[in-house]
Each structure stands twice: as structure tokens, then as C-alpha cells.
Design a protein around this motif. Structure first.
Motif, short mmCIF file in Angstrom:
data_model
loop_
_atom_site.label_atom_id
_atom_site.label_comp_id
_atom_site.label_asym_id
_atom_site.label_seq_id
_atom_site.Cartn_x
_atom_site.Cartn_y
_atom_site.Cartn_z
N ASP A 1 0.83 -1.20 0.00
CA ASP A 1 0.00 0.00 0.00
C ASP A 1 0.87 1.25 0.00
N LEU A 2 0.42 2.27 -0.73
CA LEU A 2 1.04 3.59 -0.71
C LEU A 2 0.11 4.55 0.02
N LEU A 3 0.65 5.26 1.01
CA LEU A 3 -0.10 6.23 1.80
C LEU A 3 0.46 7.62 1.55
N ASP B 1 1.94 5.91 -12.36
CA ASP B 1 3.35 5.84 -12.70
C ASP B 1 4.16 5.79 -11.42
N LEU B 2 5.10 4.86 -11.33
CA LEU B 2 6.09 4.88 -10.26
C LEU B 2 7.38 5.45 -10.83
N LEU B 3 7.89 6.51 -10.22
CA LEU B 3 9.14 7.13 -10.64
C LEU B 3 10.25 6.52 -9.80
N LEU B 4 11.07 5.70 -10.44
CA LEU B 4 12.00 4.84 -9.73
C LEU B 4 13.44 5.33 -9.75
N GLY B 5 13.66 6.54 -10.22
CA GLY B 5 15.01 7.11 -10.23
C GLY B 5 15.73 6.86 -11.53
N ASN B 6 16.69 7.74 -11.86
CA ASN B 6 17.50 7.63 -13.08
C ASN B 6 16.64 7.57 -14.33
N GLN C 1 13.42 -3.78 -4.86
CA GLN C 1 14.55 -3.32 -4.06
C GLN C 1 14.19 -2.09 -3.22
N GLN C 2 13.37 -1.21 -3.77
CA GLN C 2 13.11 0.07 -3.12
C GLN C 2 11.94 0.06 -2.14
N VAL C 3 10.96 -0.81 -2.39
CA VAL C 3 9.74 -0.77 -1.57
C VAL C 3 9.97 -1.52 -0.26
N GLY D 1 7.92 2.14 5.25
CA GLY D 1 8.42 3.47 5.56
C GLY D 1 9.17 4.15 4.43
N ALA D 2 9.42 3.44 3.33
CA ALA D 2 10.12 4.05 2.19
C ALA D 2 9.23 5.10 1.53
N GLU D 3 9.86 6.12 0.93
CA GLU D 3 9.13 7.16 0.22
C GLU D 3 9.31 6.97 -1.28
N LEU D 4 8.19 6.98 -2.01
CA LEU D 4 8.19 6.83 -3.46
C LEU D 4 7.49 8.01 -4.10
N GLU D 5 7.96 8.40 -5.27
CA GLU D 5 7.29 9.44 -6.04
C GLU D 5 6.41 8.76 -7.09
N ILE D 6 5.17 9.21 -7.18
CA ILE D 6 4.24 8.61 -8.14
C ILE D 6 3.53 9.70 -8.92
N GLY D 7 2.94 9.30 -10.04
CA GLY D 7 2.10 10.20 -10.80
C GLY D 7 0.64 10.04 -10.40
#
Length: 298
Positions: free
Chosen positions: A8-10, A26-31, A68-70, A73-79
Motif C-alpha cells: 500500500d502507498l499512503l 506511474d512509479l518514478l523509480l530514479g535515473n 529493491q526500493q519498496v 516506511g520508504a518514500e516513493l514518487e508517483i504520478g
């Protein structure tokens, strides 16, 4: 099937934008890596976005980066949510056919119809049915049929049988998953007499990009002309000569790289454009050419 990460993303602050069943983010995963994943939770739950991502053995980086990233408590940028696979406005029966990870957008649709007390059947077909426990625990479990392809003694899923009463019930058909499965469902729906307006599909991948002859692409606005190799994408060839094309999924399913086609005979390999749109547009990340030259509006 492989490992599936279900999470889940909060929101960090504020509220999440509302969304409708069939939408993806969209998940923005870097690079510069961007990938699209279907929302598979209940659209009525505005507190979270629920996603499920398969760790693909042939990953081009997206699913591996997610796994690897999820972490908690991790922070993700999404559209913001976008919907290219919406539910139709209908009071009739709906039939969902999901193959493997393709069941995810159909889960959101099932929640939506269940919440609104509309009739449906969800067929889930997989060699490794990792979503079976989730579906069996869902409030709409009584509407789910699980087809475990690892069980050789069990009968195989038969699209014609599943759609036998579709015309009588005025059903809309929704299918997502491997292209072969979607093609079989679509063919059975048409043979059953359903009109195209009641047949809906969404692919998670397009046809292979490689294969075929080399050809040339002319970017009309810049005047740049480049040869595209047999195992090269049009976007990669254009990037070699300094013509940048914005891409996202790189599989012909999101439409980010679609441009106007000015001249030439394209070999369309996307799952985004309609047949009518293909007469004037082309998805550059995956399509090729049947003619020696394509001229595009870049």
C-alpha cells in the motif's frame, strides 16, 4: 510465476486523488526509470493506493527496482492515477478474465461492482495462482473462479464456455494478461455475438520489438534521418543522433511516445493505439516499419 510484492502507498501529506477501477499510476523509480502499475484495491478506499508488482525474470529494470526500493516506511514518487481501461456504464453482467498478474486491474473492478451491487464473474488463470488467497478472502469471493494451471487434472479454462451466456445477459467482457489469452477471449466473445463495444482488454506488454529488416526514420521537424537496426528501437536510434523522445513504459502500452506518422508503412507492435489511430500515429518505443522509410512529426 515468481515473487509478487503486494503493498500500500499512503500520502505523506494531504489526501490521495480519487481514482476509478482500471486506473494505474506511474512509479518514478530514479535515473529516469518510470513504470506503470495497476491499482488493485477498492476505489472506495481513499486512504491508500494498493499495488502488486511481479518480479519479472526478464525485467528491464522496473520490477527489480520496485522490489529493491519498496520497504515499510520508504518514500516513493508517483504520478496521478490515469485510466485507459475503465469500466463501462452498464447494468448487465460483467465477465472478468485475468491471466497471471493481469488480474490486478480486474480486482479493482470487482471491488467497484461489488460495492455497487452489480453482477459479475471473475476468472483468474495462473500457473502459480499467488492471488488466490487474496481473492478468496475478498468480500466478492463468491464471484471468483480460480483456474490453477499447475493442476494438470483440473479442466483448462475455456473462454467459449465462460462466455456462453454473454449475449443473453448483455455482458461486458474485460480481459487482461498474456496476449494469447486476451486474443482467445476476444475471439470467443465475437463468436458468441458480442459487439466490439462490449469487449475490453488491457495488455501489460506489447509484441517483441526486435526482428525484421533495418529501416530509416526521418524526423521531419529537425530534418534528422537515422537508420534503425534490426534489434534497435526507434527511440534508441533517434537518441543516437540527438533527437530525444519522451518514453515511459517502453512496451507500447502507455502512449507516452506516440507521435504523428507523416509517411511510410508502419509495423505497429503497441497495445495502446486503436486501429483508427494507427492510420495517423505510431508508438516509437516498440513499433517498426514495413517500408524502407518512416517520416514522423518530430
Amino acid at each position: 510465476m515468481g515473487q509478487v510484492l503486494y503493498f500500500d502507498l499512503l500520502p505523506l501529506i494531504g489526501e490521495l486523488p480519487a481514482w476509478n477501477a482500471g486506473a494505474h499510476v506511474d512509479l518514478l523509480l530514479g535515473n529516469g526509470l518510470i513504470r506503470q502499475y495497476s491499482l488493485c484495491g477498492d476505489p472506495a478506499d481513499g486512504t491508500r493506493y494498493r499495488l502488486a508488482v511481479l518480479l519479472d525474470e526478464n525485467s528491464r529494470g522496473g520490477s527489480r527496482a520496485v522490489h529493491q526500493q519498496v520497504k515499510s516506511g520508504a518514500e516513493l514518487e508517483i504520478g496521478a492515477p490515469r485510466n485507459l481501461f475503465p469500466l463501462a456504464v452498464s447494468k448487465g453482467h460483467s465477465i472478468f478474465v485475468g491471466g497471471g498478474i493481469g488480474v490486478t486491474p480486474l480486482m479493482a473492478m470487482a471491488y467497484d461492482l461489488w460495492d455497487h451491487k452489480r453482477p459479475f464473474t471473475l476468472h483468474y488463470i495462473a500457473r502459480d495462482p499467488v492471488f488466490a488467497p487474496i481473492l478468496q478472502a475478498a468480500p466478492f469471493a463468491s464471484c471468483v473462479q480460480i483456474h490453477d494451471r499447475s493442476n494438470r487434472s483440473a479442466p483448462r479454462f475455456d473462454p467459449s464456455s465462460a462466455l456462453r451466456d454473454a449475449v443473453v445477459t448483455g455482458a461486458h467482457i474485460y480481459t487482461c494478461g498474456p496476449v494469447a489469452l486476451m486474443d482467445a477471449v476476444e475471439e470467443s466473445a465475437r463468436l458468441a455475438g458480442l459487439p466490439d463495444a462490449q469487449i475490453h482488454r488491457e495488455a501489460f506488454s506489447a509484441l517483441p520489438v526486435s526482428g525484421g529488416e533495418c529501416f530509416e526514420v526521418l524526423a521531419a521537424k529537425s530534418g534528422v534521418r537515422v537508420q534503425v537496426g534490426a534489434d534497435e528501437t526507434i527511440t534508441a536510434a533517434l537518441a543516437r543522433v540527438g533527437v530525444k523522445v519522451t518514453v515511459s513504459c517502453e512496451q507500447g502500452i502507455c502512449g507516452t511516445c506516440v507521435v504523428d506518422l507523416l509517411e511510410g508503412d508502419p509495423d505497429h507492435r503497441d497495445e495502446y493505439l486503436t486501429n483508427d489511430e494507427r492510420s495517423e500515429q505510431i508508438a516509437l518505443c516498440c513499433s517498426r516499419a514495413k517500408s524502407p522509410l518512416l517520416v514522423v512529426d518530430l
